[in-house]
Design an enzyme around this catalytic site. Structure first.
Site, mmCIF file in Angstrom:
data_model
loop_
_atom_site.group_PDB
_atom_site.id
_atom_site.type_symbol
_atom_site.label_atom_id
_atom_site.label_comp_id
_atom_site.label_asym_id
_atom_site.label_seq_id
_atom_site.Cartn_x
_atom_site.Cartn_y
_atom_site.Cartn_z
ATOM 1 N NE ARG A 48 -2.761 0.605 3.423
ATOM 2 C CZ ARG A 48 -2.101 0.928 4.555
ATOM 3 N NH1 ARG A 48 -1.448 2.062 4.652
ATOM 4 N NH2 ARG A 48 -2.109 0.103 5.578
ATOM 5 C CE1 TYR A 100 -15.678 11.846 -16.395
ATOM 6 C CE2 TYR A 100 -14.584 11.849 -14.263
ATOM 7 C CZ TYR A 100 -15.364 11.213 -15.211
ATOM 8 O OH TYR A 100 -15.817 9.944 -14.976
ATOM 9 C CG ASP A 172 -7.830 15.870 -15.497
ATOM 10 O OD1 ASP A 172 -7.155 15.211 -16.315
ATOM 11 O OD2 ASP A 172 -8.848 15.427 -14.948
ATOM 12 C CE LYS A 197 -11.129 8.107 -19.288
ATOM 13 N NZ LYS A 197 -11.170 7.959 -17.871
HETATM 14 N N1 PLP Z 1 -10.276 13.301 -15.536
HETATM 15 C C1 PLP Z 1 -10.767 13.238 -16.783
HETATM 16 C C2 PLP Z 1 -10.493 14.357 -17.741
HETATM 17 C C3 PLP Z 1 -11.532 12.144 -17.177
HETATM 18 O O1 PLP Z 1 -12.028 12.102 -18.426
HETATM 19 C C4 PLP Z 1 -11.768 11.100 -16.249
HETATM 20 C C5 PLP Z 1 -12.582 9.925 -16.603
HETATM 21 O O2 PLP Z 1 -13.250 9.891 -17.617
HETATM 22 C C6 PLP Z 1 -11.251 11.217 -14.960
HETATM 23 C C7 PLP Z 1 -10.497 12.328 -14.632
HETATM 24 C C8 PLP Z 1 -11.497 10.156 -13.928
HETATM 25 O O3 PLP Z 1 -10.708 9.031 -14.191
HETATM 26 P P1 PLP Z 1 -11.096 7.539 -13.777
HETATM 27 O O4 PLP Z 1 -12.298 7.164 -14.580
HETATM 28 O O5 PLP Z 1 -9.871 6.754 -14.117
HETATM 29 O O6 PLP Z 1 -11.398 7.531 -12.323
#
Ligand code: PLP
Length: 386
Positions: A48, A100, A172, A197
């Site tokens: 962890r 998001y 992000d 992604k």
């Molecule tokens: N940030 C963005 C721009 C995203 O598109 C996503 C998910 O679609 C996330 C964060 C969250 O990621 P996760 O689905 O891996 O938790």
């Protein structure tokens, strides 16, 4: 000697196995590691807290983002939450108004519990940003290009203004990856990824990462990730590292196809608008040219009034109707009922996310097959026009 990005991505950890000389780094699934002797810890103790496979992925991502180091988390959302843990209780988060939907939901949920305060602004609107900065946010949350409208915010300018009022800056970078955009040299303190992604790129892992620009922030992130247990599984890290090795070639091809698709859609009478920062008509085209190494492989478009959105999503054969993005397979999503359904209708409206908006993640299929498929689906959707 400093290696170039493609070399970092493809070679991190290669041929470093002291036990057998395995060329590709083995996966370390063990939950625990023995002490070398009484009160003598080895490099790793408990998975962890830290794990050799996760460390390699963290090293590669941190180098690509030009940060001090990274923490690998169980998902993109746990990466977002890990950053929220870095601000004082009740601190104000100033977030882009079209972030998001899952990040929006988390900000809202933590605000309802009075753990943070949150306010949203169109980060391209200088006056709105100025007014929000007067409230002295603890954290500025930038997502650029934004999801799903592909609006581009000026990271360097925003970071400068935010820092002048004492805010930390998080970007992000999921939509472009460090192959196309590097927020840390532009002034970000933290870079967040959903490794689900582009970094993994094969839609078979859910994971996340937070990169810190500075060592002292990295130490805090590591402490909190261990404390709250949000670190990622070694197998996921191993898969993501495997995917990362081809990031640059994947994105190069996906981006080229996306550019062609965007142009084609822009010429179609069945399409009212195309949102892709690589199109000269995009309002943020000049900024994207300056800030990004490329326009990326995500785009969205609005079907012409009356066209049948449902029919379009049913008619495409090579674009699965699915959430997520950044994989080798092409996808379409309907943000209003899918990725952004967790946003209130008012928040969606404020962000400009309409019911005829379709988001596209362009994969590695042949571009002629993809454009032919889209052409056919658009014709079908227009024929079904109400
Ligand atoms: N940030 C963005 C721009 C995203 O598109 C996503 C998910 O679609 C996330 C964060 C969250 O990621 P996760 O689905 O891996 O938790």
């Amino acid at each position: 000697m400093t290696d170039r990005d493609e070399t970092i991505a493809s070679r991190t950890g290669v041929d470093t196995d002291a036990a057998y000389g395995a060329v590709m780094p083995p996966i370390f699934l063990s939950a625990n590691y023995s002490f070398a002797d009484f009160n003598e810890k080895r490099a790793y103790g408990y998975s962890r807290s830290a794990n050799p496979t996760r460390s390699l992925l963290a090293e590669a991502i941190a180098k690509l983002e030009q940060g001090a180091g990274a923490v690998i988390t169980s998902s993109g959302m746990s990466a977002v939450d890990l950053v929220l843990n870095q601000i004082p209780a009740g601190g104000l988060v100033l977030a882009t108004h079209d972030c998001y939907g899952g990040s929006w939901r988390l900000f809202e949920a933590r605000a309802r519990k009075k753990q943070i305060r949150v306010r949203y602004a169109d980060l391209r609107d200088s006056d709105a940003v100025g007014a929000a900065l007067k409230e002295e946010p603890a954290l500025l949350w930038i997502e650029t290009p934004s999801n799903p409208l592909m609006r581009v915010s000026d990271i360097a300018a925003l970071a400068k203004r935010a820092k002048a009022v004492g805010a930390r800056v998080a970007v992000d970078n999921t939509f472009l990856s460090p192959a196309l955009q590097k927020p840390i040299p532009l002034g970000a303190d933290y870079v967040v990824h959903s490794t689900t992604k582009y970094l993994n790129g094969h839609s078979d892992v859910v994971g996340g990462a937070v990169v810190a620009a500075r060592k002292e922030d990295l130490d805090e992130l590591i402490w909190w990730a261990n404390c709250t247990g949000v670190t990622g599984a070694p197998f996921d890290a191993w898969l993501a590292l495997r995917g990362l090795r081809t990031l640059h070639v994947r994105l190069e091809r996906q981006q080229a196809t996306a550019g062609r698709i965007a142009k084609r859609l822009a010429e179609s009478s069945a399409v009212a608008a195309v949102h892709y920062p690589g199109l000269e008509g995009h309002p943020d085209y000049a900024l994207a040219q300056r800030q990004q190494k490329g326009a990326g492989a995500m785009l969205s478009f609005e079907l012409a009034a009356g066209a049948d959105v449902r029919e379009f999503t049913r008619a495409v054969r090579l674009f699965a109707l699915a959430e997520s993005l950044g994989g080798v397979e092409s996808l379409v999503a309907h943000p209003a009922t899918m990725t952004h359904a967790s946003m209130s209708p008012e928040a969606r409206r404020a962000a400009g996310i309409g019911d005829n908006l379709i988001r596209v993640s362009v994969g590695l299929e042949h571009e002629d097959d993809l454009t032919a498929d889209l052409d056919r689906a658009l014709t079908q959707a227009a024929a079904r026009a109400r």
